[in-house]
Design a protein around this motif. Structure first.
Motif, PDB file in Angstrom:
ATOM      1  N   ALA A  92      18.162 -10.965  33.423  1.00 52.09           N
ATOM      2  CA  ALA A  92      19.606 -11.103  33.599  1.00 52.09           C
ATOM      3  C   ALA A  92      19.935 -12.352  34.412  1.00 52.09           C
ATOM      4  O   ALA A  92      20.889 -13.080  34.099  1.00 52.09           O
ATOM      5  N   ALA A  93      19.152 -12.604  35.447  1.00 49.90           N
ATOM      6  CA  ALA A  93      19.373 -13.814  36.248  1.00 49.90           C
ATOM      7  C   ALA A  93      19.149 -15.069  35.418  1.00 49.90           C
ATOM      8  O   ALA A  93      19.901 -16.053  35.521  1.00 49.90           O
ATOM      9  N   LEU A  94      18.124 -15.057  34.578  1.00 46.52           N
ATOM     10  CA  LEU A  94      17.875 -16.204  33.699  1.00 46.52           C
ATOM     11  C   LEU A  94      19.035 -16.403  32.736  1.00 46.52           C
ATOM     12  O   LEU A  94      19.450 -17.542  32.464  1.00 46.52           O
ATOM     13  N   SER A  95      19.570 -15.321  32.207  1.00 48.14           N
ATOM     14  CA  SER A  95      20.706 -15.413  31.286  1.00 48.14           C
ATOM     15  C   SER A  95      21.932 -15.975  31.993  1.00 48.14           C
ATOM     16  O   SER A  95      22.661 -16.812  31.434  1.00 48.14           O
ATOM     17  N   TYR A  96      22.187 -15.521  33.204  1.00 49.38           N
ATOM     18  CA  TYR A  96      23.298 -16.022  34.033  1.00 49.38           C
ATOM     19  C   TYR A  96      23.162 -17.525  34.269  1.00 49.38           C
ATOM     20  O   TYR A  96      24.143 -18.281  34.178  1.00 49.38           O
ATOM     21  N   LEU A  97      21.957 -17.981  34.533  1.00 50.97           N
ATOM     22  CA  LEU A  97      21.714 -19.406  34.751  1.00 50.97           C
ATOM     23  C   LEU A  97      21.894 -20.194  33.454  1.00 50.97           C
ATOM     24  O   LEU A  97      22.501 -21.274  33.446  1.00 50.97           O
ATOM     25  N   HIS A  98      21.356 -19.661  32.375  1.00 52.75           N
ATOM     26  CA  HIS A  98      21.421 -20.381  31.108  1.00 52.75           C
ATOM     27  C   HIS A  98      22.858 -20.564  30.643  1.00 52.75           C
ATOM     28  O   HIS A  98      23.219 -21.627  30.120  1.00 52.75           O
ATOM     29  N   TYR A  99      23.687 -19.553  30.818  1.00 50.67           N
ATOM     30  CA  TYR A  99      25.063 -19.623  30.353  1.00 50.67           C
ATOM     31  C   TYR A  99      25.823 -20.753  31.027  1.00 50.67           C
ATOM     32  O   TYR A  99      26.736 -21.340  30.440  1.00 50.67           O
ATOM     33  N   GLN A 100      25.459 -21.080  32.243  1.00 46.21           N
ATOM     34  CA  GLN A 100      26.137 -22.161  32.951  1.00 46.21           C
ATOM     35  C   GLN A 100      25.830 -23.522  32.331  1.00 46.21           C
ATOM     36  O   GLN A 100      26.639 -24.449  32.413  1.00 46.21           O
ATOM     37  N   ALA A 101      24.663 -23.640  31.717  1.00 47.72           N
ATOM     38  CA  ALA A 101      24.250 -24.914  31.142  1.00 47.72           C
ATOM     39  C   ALA A 101      24.679 -25.031  29.690  1.00 47.72           C
ATOM     40  O   ALA A 101      25.264 -26.038  29.287  1.00 47.72           O
ATOM     41  N   GLU A 102      24.379 -24.028  28.869  1.00 51.54           N
ATOM     42  CA  GLU A 102      24.640 -24.142  27.432  1.00 51.54           C
ATOM     43  C   GLU A 102      24.984 -22.756  26.880  1.00 51.54           C
ATOM     44  O   GLU A 102      24.136 -22.063  26.324  1.00 51.54           O
ATOM     45  N   PHE A 120      40.366 -17.890  35.816  1.00 55.25           N
ATOM     46  CA  PHE A 120      39.530 -18.523  36.840  1.00 55.25           C
ATOM     47  C   PHE A 120      39.225 -19.970  36.461  1.00 55.25           C
ATOM     48  O   PHE A 120      39.393 -20.896  37.263  1.00 55.25           O
ATOM     49  N   VAL A 121      38.781 -20.185  35.228  1.00 56.24           N
ATOM     50  CA  VAL A 121      38.422 -21.541  34.807  1.00 56.24           C
ATOM     51  C   VAL A 121      39.650 -22.435  34.792  1.00 56.24           C
ATOM     52  O   VAL A 121      39.588 -23.612  35.171  1.00 56.24           O
ATOM     53  N   ASN A 122      40.786 -21.909  34.377  1.00 55.86           N
ATOM     54  CA  ASN A 122      42.009 -22.705  34.398  1.00 55.86           C
ATOM     55  C   ASN A 122      42.378 -23.122  35.818  1.00 55.86           C
ATOM     56  O   ASN A 122      42.819 -24.260  36.049  1.00 55.86           O
ATOM     57  N   GLU A 123      42.192 -22.224  36.789  1.00 53.80           N
ATOM     58  CA  GLU A 123      42.478 -22.574  38.186  1.00 53.80           C
ATOM     59  C   GLU A 123      41.522 -23.657  38.670  1.00 53.80           C
ATOM     60  O   GLU A 123      41.918 -24.568  39.406  1.00 53.80           O
ATOM     61  N   LEU A 167      34.196 -25.480  29.327  1.00 54.01           N
ATOM     62  CA  LEU A 167      34.169 -24.174  29.983  1.00 54.01           C
ATOM     63  C   LEU A 167      35.425 -23.372  29.650  1.00 54.01           C
ATOM     64  O   LEU A 167      35.363 -22.153  29.446  1.00 54.01           O
ATOM     65  N   TYR A 168      36.558 -24.061  29.589  1.00 53.91           N
ATOM     66  CA  TYR A 168      37.822 -23.367  29.327  1.00 53.91           C
ATOM     67  C   TYR A 168      37.857 -22.806  27.909  1.00 53.91           C
ATOM     68  O   TYR A 168      38.335 -21.690  27.678  1.00 53.91           O
ATOM     69  N   ARG A 169      37.350 -23.579  26.937  1.00 59.03           N
ATOM     70  CA  ARG A 169      37.288 -23.064  25.566  1.00 59.03           C
ATOM     71  C   ARG A 169      36.340 -21.880  25.458  1.00 59.03           C
ATOM     72  O   ARG A 169      36.552 -20.967  24.660  1.00 59.03           O
ATOM     73  N   MET A 179      32.146 -18.732  35.652  1.00 59.68           N
ATOM     74  CA  MET A 179      32.946 -18.874  36.861  1.00 59.68           C
ATOM     75  C   MET A 179      32.223 -19.734  37.890  1.00 59.68           C
ATOM     76  O   MET A 179      32.818 -20.610  38.523  1.00 59.68           O
ATOM     77  N   ARG A 180      30.933 -19.458  38.053  1.00 57.75           N
ATOM     78  CA  ARG A 180      30.180 -20.193  39.072  1.00 57.75           C
ATOM     79  C   ARG A 180      30.142 -21.686  38.761  1.00 57.75           C
ATOM     80  O   ARG A 180      30.308 -22.522  39.660  1.00 57.75           O
ATOM     81  N   MET A 181      29.913 -22.045  37.502  1.00 52.97           N
ATOM     82  CA  MET A 181      29.859 -23.458  37.157  1.00 52.97           C
ATOM     83  C   MET A 181      31.230 -24.112  37.313  1.00 52.97           C
ATOM     84  O   MET A 181      31.342 -25.254  37.789  1.00 52.97           O
ATOM     85  N   ALA A 182      32.302 -23.434  36.923  1.00 53.41           N
ATOM     86  CA  ALA A 182      33.637 -23.986  37.092  1.00 53.41           C
ATOM     87  C   ALA A 182      33.948 -24.203  38.574  1.00 53.41           C
ATOM     88  O   ALA A 182      34.556 -25.219  38.952  1.00 53.41           O
ATOM     89  N   LEU A 183      33.533 -23.264  39.416  1.00 51.44           N
ATOM     90  CA  LEU A 183      33.753 -23.412  40.854  1.00 51.44           C
ATOM     91  C   LEU A 183      32.974 -24.595  41.402  1.00 51.44           C
ATOM     92  O   LEU A 183      33.484 -25.347  42.251  1.00 51.44           O
ATOM     93  N   ARG A 184      31.751 -24.777  40.945  1.00 53.18           N
ATOM     94  CA  ARG A 184      30.972 -25.948  41.370  1.00 53.18           C
ATOM     95  C   ARG A 184      31.714 -27.245  41.059  1.00 53.18           C
ATOM     96  O   ARG A 184      31.777 -28.159  41.879  1.00 53.18           O
ATOM     97  N   GLN A 185      32.226 -27.334  39.844  1.00 55.23           N
ATOM     98  CA  GLN A 185      32.923 -28.545  39.424  1.00 55.23           C
ATOM     99  C   GLN A 185      34.155 -28.792  40.300  1.00 55.23           C
ATOM    100  O   GLN A 185      34.430 -29.924  40.710  1.00 55.23           O
ATOM    101  N   ALA A 186      34.906 -27.724  40.592  1.00 54.26           N
ATOM    102  CA  ALA A 186      36.104 -27.867  41.408  1.00 54.26           C
ATOM    103  C   ALA A 186      35.762 -28.292  42.835  1.00 54.26           C
ATOM    104  O   ALA A 186      36.418 -29.159  43.421  1.00 54.26           O
ATOM    105  N   LEU A 187      34.739 -27.690  43.406  1.00 53.08           N
ATOM    106  CA  LEU A 187      34.357 -28.029  44.780  1.00 53.08           C
ATOM    107  C   LEU A 187      33.797 -29.449  44.871  1.00 53.08           C
ATOM    108  O   LEU A 187      34.067 -30.167  45.844  1.00 53.08           O
ATOM    109  N   HIS A 188      33.038 -29.847  43.884  1.00 55.68           N
ATOM    110  CA  HIS A 188      32.517 -31.214  43.877  1.00 55.68           C
ATOM    111  C   HIS A 188      33.667 -32.212  43.904  1.00 55.68           C
ATOM    112  O   HIS A 188      33.650 -33.180  44.680  1.00 55.68           O
ATOM    113  N   HIS A 189      34.665 -31.977  43.091  1.00 56.18           N
ATOM    114  CA  HIS A 189      35.814 -32.880  43.053  1.00 56.18           C
ATOM    115  C   HIS A 189      36.555 -32.868  44.390  1.00 56.18           C
ATOM    116  O   HIS A 189      36.908 -33.927  44.929  1.00 56.18           O
TER     117      HIS A 189
END
Length: 543
Positions: free
Chosen positions: A118-128, A392-395, A414-416, A309-319
């Motif tokens: 499950a953790a691997l799946s969670y990680l993979h979804y963030q990438a592709e 979440f992604v829209n925010e 991510l939004y699509r 959600m986690r990847m979208a949050l990373r992008q927002a915080l980086h910016h």
């Protein structure tokens, strides 16, 4: 000459985000993996976290940009019914399967393996995320295939940590992938309205299928679990691309779906013209046979939305950490900090509940209470976490401003992708009806919810008040018309319990924001007293 281009000096813009180490920068994931009994797999998961946040994220750009193409015939008129992909897609699939995203649970069946996968799946979804569709279905199909002794080789090769993207018979492959075909034009979620017919052949368990599927997931897969009407009623079948004798099976790919997102993955319409298939389970028991697969795919919907959600949050915080406005970095602006902290609370709760359910699935064969919790919490969590992802992604996009709407950034992709998991494997209404059905027919599911809440009692006043009200609500039951509000409350109580039982550092703040009287409908409307610094400290990004 250089002075003419002085206005093109780029400043006050963040550096390109990434690469990310998706394991090292996610304390919530690391803690949940340990808490749910998969610490023995942490080195494997850590390796994949670095790969997913770097090389796989780069490959995903090409996999999405160069979409799959359907080839119905070769140049000489022979049927191919093949889907061609960019090489990057195959590289992503190879990395995922070899690291266990599809098969780890079955290749290394020991306590904690379901959580690790499950953790691997969670990680993979963030990438592709597109490739997560065949990976999820391949993983979830294994326990269904194991119900048919004649299909043991299919189950073994679906469990193998080996990818082979060639369109050749199963016997010539070390590993295979599985797709699914349940949805028809006239039925949708009402699969009992399916009209595809299965006629028995001479050999035991073998049938010829005639009909269509309106949504045929991952049509490049080696075989598909499908539902069709046999003489004894709706039944489950394995339908391969190639017949056992090595000839092409009679499935005709009609067209690929032009989807909102999920561009790297193909979905199609298909017709069966006497296609060979092998029955799994008894005639008339198709839905019951395939239910175990559906529970696992719904879990992956939760995990995928939490990862998104986690990847979208990373992008927002980086910016926000690199962009300035009105004399301050965005991360220093009080209102922006409140929005980002609220997103962090949501992300942490989504991850905690998703891994808690994965832990229940892992322990289900050995613990009846965990099995009951897995049964109902999968539907509850799938409903709520997947519903929360698009907003979440829209925010997160809004945190970037206009550039968050530009395709060169990751946010549009991510939004699509964000709405998909709330539709796939049963939309929101189906999940809510499933919860009501489980509570009515399986009393142990209600008992499991009560036990989960009770174990978190006495830590936080907001939660204690909410779960006492939840007990009254559970005892009173709910009508179909009110099911969405009912399931939302169950989901919030499960998230609160997961955080409190874990002694999560943000648990009390989350309870105040989601269960207290001051809760609000929009992100960034936090009640007073929330430790914003603590929430933001849970999310790190590269400097």
């Amino acid at each position: 000459m250089q002075a003419m281009f002085a206005t093109h000096d780029v400043h006050n813009q963040p550096p390109p985000p990434g690469p990310f180490d998706l394991w090292a920068d996610d304390a919530g994931l690391r803690e949940a993996v340990a808490r749910e009994g998969a610490d023995a797999f942490s080195a494997r998961i850590a390796t994949y976290g670095a790969l997913a946040g770097g090389e796989l994220l780069r490959l995903a750009d090409d996999a999405h940009r160069d979409r799959p193409r359907l080839r119905t015939h070769d140049a000489y008129g022979r049927r191919l019914d093949r889907v061609d992909f960019n090489a990057a897609y195959h590289a992503v699939m190879d990395a995922a399967i070899s690291h266990g995203v599809a098969g780890l649970s079955w290749a290394q069946p020991q306590p904690g393996a379901q959580v690790a996968r499950a953790a691997l799946s969670y990680l993979h979804y963030q990438a592709e995320p597109g490739s997560s569709c065949p990976l999820t279905m391949t993983h979830a199909a294994v326990p269904v295939l194991r119900q048919a002794p004649a299909l043991r080789e299919w189950a073994d090769k679906a469990s193998a940590l080996a990818y082979d993207g060639r369109d050749v018979p199963m016997a010539d492959k070390r590993g295979v992938t599985l797709g699914m075909g349940m949805t028809e034009k006239q039925g949708g979620s009402d699969v009992r309205a399916n009209t595809t017919r299965a006629t028995p052949l001479g050999a035991d368990g073998e049938y010829a299928l005639v009909g269509h599927k309106w949504f045929f997931s991952a049509p490049m897969s080696d075989a598909f679990l499908v539902l069709a009407q046999a003489p004894g009623g709706l039944s489950c079948f394995l339908l391969p691309r190639w017949r056992p004798d090595g000839s092409r099976n009679a499935l005709r790919l009609m067209r690929l779906k032009d989807k909102l997102g999920d561009w790297s993955n193909a979905s199609s319409e298909v017709e069966f013209d006497g296609a060979w298939a092998h029955r799994i389970g008894d005639e008339g028991r198709g839905v019951a046979t395939i239910l175990q697969m559906v529970m696992l795919t719904r879990l992956d919907c939760m995990l995928g939305s939490a990862g998104l959600m986690r990847m979208a949050l990373r992008q927002a915080l980086h910016h926000a950490r690199h962009r300035s406005a009105f004399g301050k970095r965005l991360i220093e602006q009080p209102l922006m900090r409140s929005v980002l902290a609220d997103l962090a609370l949501e992300s942490e709760a989504a991850t905690a509940l998703s891994l808690r359910v994965a832990g229940a699935v892992d322990r289900a064969p050995r613990d009846p209470q965990e099995a009951a919790l897995a049964r109902i919490a999968t539907a509850i969590g799938k409903y709520w976490i997947c519903k929360r992802a698009p907003g979440f992604v829209n925010e997160a996009q809004e945190c970037l401003g206009g550039i968050g709407y530009i395709e060169e950034t990751l946010l549009p992709r991510l939004y699509r992708q964000a709405p998909l998991n709330s539709i796939w494997e049963g939309c929101g209404n189906i999940q809510c009806l499933d919860v009501l059905r489980a509570l009515a027919r399986e009393p142990d599911t209600g008992a499991a919810l009560r036990a989960e809440w009770q174990a978190a009692a006495g830590i936080d006043a907001h939660f204690d008040a909410a779960w006492q009200a939840g007990l009254v609500m559970l005892d009173a039951g709910c009508s179909e018309a009110g099911a969405r509000g009912f399931v939302e409350r169950l989901a919030l109580l499960l998230q609160g319990a997961a955080l409190l039982r874990a002694r999560h550092p943000l648990a009390r703040d989350w309870c105040a924001a989601r269960l207290g009287d001051a809760r609000a409908a929009t992100y960034g409307s936090l009640p007073t007293g929330i430790d914003v610094d603590a929430a933001l400290a849970r999310v790190t990004t590269p400097a």
